[in-house]
Design an enzyme around this catalytic site. Structure first.
Site: not given
Lengths: 138, 541
Positions: B144, B222, B246
């Site tokens: 990420k 996210s 998330s």
């Protein structure tokens, strides 16, 4: 001596608050033992007053809302909202989250003498990392 | 250095800033161009962390399923590790298979904002010359884009970090690399980790790998890009962060197993903060065993993060995720009581899930109540106590570049408005909530189903999201279990046993249809939809 709280949740969040209170009606023990408070509602601030407060608070931190586009139209280049839109959202935040948190009092232990409830509600400590705290307290 | 040459080094004025933002938008859509970025060799490691890699048991290696042998991108971490360990697969071939899929499909998925193809190839070639000593040896991972990666731009999909090239790896990344893993690329995410993945101005990028033609399907946020990359077989596993669901939400949305460890298990050093007390790094994986392998590598004490210190030992997560089989029946290694909250079982998929659990030896179900004042203490207003934690570290940015927050700015301004008194009230309420969870839920069970990830995010308690079925339209259905502090092993034991008797987690989405020229044009025009600042304020984690 009773504890007075000046609380204004505002009409916008009142429904939400009522729904939650209904859901939490099972909390009889903790509610019964909560400090006895008399709610003395202050005059709810107007939008204009909140705008002034919000701008002043942010300005005191060095944040100038005028960095955002005027009005309610978002900046086409960045998507950042117009300052009037942000102000509306921030007013709602103050009337909702800030007011709800400010009005909350920690419950005293079940069965506490109501006369002691306010003092007892001061005792629970804050914990920034509650899960980590369980390990550090072992 | 591995710095993208198309990104200007400085932002001297507003006009240049706008220019940079256009470049950012262009760049996030230009995967092919980004793939060339990793050509330069990375400098010597300069991580803040320099520790030892844990030992992994043999349970971390799994003989592949027959259907996984035909395509290396189908292998789980444990299966790929078995193949590499026994010389049946070279890390270079594994990386090449993923790079090929990224080249073929990521124009549709838009899971990555940077692909380090050449860097990954070089690392895989080097790995091929060494003897494997961990199950992550030569395994390509998606990271990420809020995890610092040394020499590789780390943007958190925000204008504010569009030129940020970290001086060292986040501790979690350093640990994974030390264990032999290969960083294949950085993944799309909600700007500053607030929502599903979009560009900083709110244009939707990443789609759910199960419905690539329909951007409206929630891909989970996210850590969207990581989820789509793992689900779409463009990485074997990957990392995410969870502040308000998330890791578990995108795992649920895309048929993955995501483990959010207890706060402090995995260091946050070198991860762009969203909310200090709520950010949890963890993996999005294909099954419970892979999640256990990832956390085993990522977790541990870190001198750079005091939250990781003085905690219980990390249990044998991989062993926990591996159920015992005897005479064709599976059982968990230690008996586990699964708490069921009121109303949870109203859904047929959840009913089937609970019924399957109930048949596994060693697992029992127990009704548990919502603790007192649950809705109040876990609701929007108390959840908003987290917001000053995002405003405080961003104060210089708030003073100088509000528009740099793009569509995400409102939450940061809200945080700046919350007073210290209200913040303290919130911290007192968190301990009250935890005590009630321990006394009223965990006195009756060992793990508990979740109806939302937020309450246990508030408390920093572990959660695992995993698949339990599909809708009639073929969209994954997932669920979440929560655990007591530092009892990730119990969560993994339940999910590992459930996955031994079900096959939801083995199902993969069909390959997307390669985009036509007109489709590419639509994507470039942002026709996947756009979140406004109002949408973000409502949805942000």
């Amino acid at each position: 001596m009773p504890v007075f709280l000046a609380v204004d949740l505002g009409a916008e969040t009142g429904r939400v608050q009522r729904r939650k209170r209904e859901r939490d009606r099972a909390d009889t023990a903790s509610i019964r033992s909560a400090p006895r408070v008399a709610i003395m509602a202050a005059t709810p601030p107007t939008d204009a007053e909140l705008n002034t407060m919000i701008r002043a608070r942010l300005a005191s931190l060095g944040i100038d809302l005028d960095q955002l586009p005027a009005g309610t139209t978002a900046d086409p280049a960045t998507g950042s909202p117009g300052r009037d839109s942000v102000l509306a959202s921030l007013r709602s935040f103050v009337r909702g989250s800030v007011a709800t948190l400010a009005s909350f009092q920690m419950p005293a232990p079940a069965g506490s003498d109501p006369a002691h409830a306010a003092a007892l509600s001061q005792q629970p400590a804050p914990m920034l990392y509650p899960s980590i705290g369980t390990a550090w307290r072992r | 250095m591995n710095r993208p040459t198309e990104v200007p080094a400085a932002e001297p004025d507003r006009a240049t800033s706008a220019f940079n933002r256009r470049l950012f938008l262009a760049r996030t859509a230009a995967i092919t161009a980004a793939a060339a970025v990793g050509a330069a060799a990375a400098p010597a490691a300069a991580s803040a962390w320099s520790g030892r890699t844990p030992k992994f048991s043999d349970a971390a290696y799994a003989r592949p399923r027959p259907e996984a042998l035909a395509d290396p991108t189908e292998l789980t971490v444990a299966e790929a590790a078995w193949m590499i360990r026994y010389g049946k697969l070279k890390p270079a071939a594994l990386v090449e298979a993923y790079v090929s899929r990224i080249g073929a499909y990521d124009a549709v998925y838009q899971a990555f904002n940077t692909v380090l193809a050449d860097q990954a190839r070089a690392a895989a070639t080097a790995a091929g010359r060494r003897t494997p000593s961990t199950p992550l040896h030569g395994i390509p991972l998606a990271i990420k884009d809020n995890y610092w990666t040394q020499g590789v731009r780390t943007t958190a999909n925000s204008y504010l970090f569009q030129d940020f090239v970290p001086p060292y790896d986040a501790t979690a990344v350093a640990r994974l690399k030390k264990a032999g893993a290969i960083v294949l690329g950085k993944t799309q995410m909600g700007p500053l980790a607030t929502t599903r993945a979009t560009t900083p101005d709110g244009r939707i990028t990443t789609v759910n790998a199960w419905t690539p033609g329909n951007p409206a399907t929630d891909p989970g946020g996210s850590s969207t890009g990581t989820a789509t990359s793992v689900a779409g077989r463009m990485a074997t596993s990957g990392t995410g962060t969870q502040t308000g669901g998330s890791i578990t939400a995108p795992s649920n949305a895309q048929n993955l197993t995501g483990l959010k460890p207890t706060m402090g298990r995995v260091s946050l050093a070198g991860i762009i903060p969203l909310s200090y007390t709520r950010d949890h790094p963890g993996p999005l994986a294909r099954d419970a065993r892979d999640a256990a392998i990832m956390v085993t590598a990522m977790a541990g004490e870190d001198p750079a993060d005091p939250r990781t210190q003085g905690l219980p030992e990390i249990p044998d997560l991989i062993g926990a995720a591996t159920p015992i089989v005897s005479r064709g029946r599976y059982r968990v290694r230690t008996k586990v009581r699964v708490g069921v909250l009121p109303g949870y079982a109203a859904d047929p998929a959840r009913q089937a899930f609970l019924a399957a659990l109930d048949k596994i030896d060693g697992i029992s179900l127990a009704d548990v109540p919502f603790p007192d004042q649950w809705d109040l203490l876990t609701g929007t207003e108390f959840n908003n106590v987290r917001l000053p934690e995002r405003s405080e570290p961003f104060m210089p940015y708030l003073r100088s570049d509000l528009r740099g927050f793009g569509v995400s700015v409102t939450g940061w301004l809200q945080g700046a408005l919350l007073g210290a008194g209200e913040f303290i009230t919130g911290q007192r309420a968190k301990l009250l909530l935890l005590e009630r969870v321990l006394e009223q839920i965990f006195a009756k069970c060992d793990v508990v189903v979740q109806t939302s990830p937020v309450p246990f995010d508030i408390l920093g308690l572990p959660e695992i999201g995993f698949p339990i079925g599909f809708t009639a339209a073929g969209v994954p259905i997932g669920t979440i279990l929560g655990g007591a502090p530092y009892e990730e092993d119990r969560l993994l034991s339940v999910v590992g046993a459930y996955q031994a008797v079900t096959d939801w987690h083995h199902r993969r989405p069909a390959d997307p249809v390669a985009p036509t020229a007109s489709a590419r044009s639509l994507m470039a025009a942002g026709d996947r939809g756009r979140l406004t600042a109002e949408d973000v304020a409502e949805q942000m984690q």
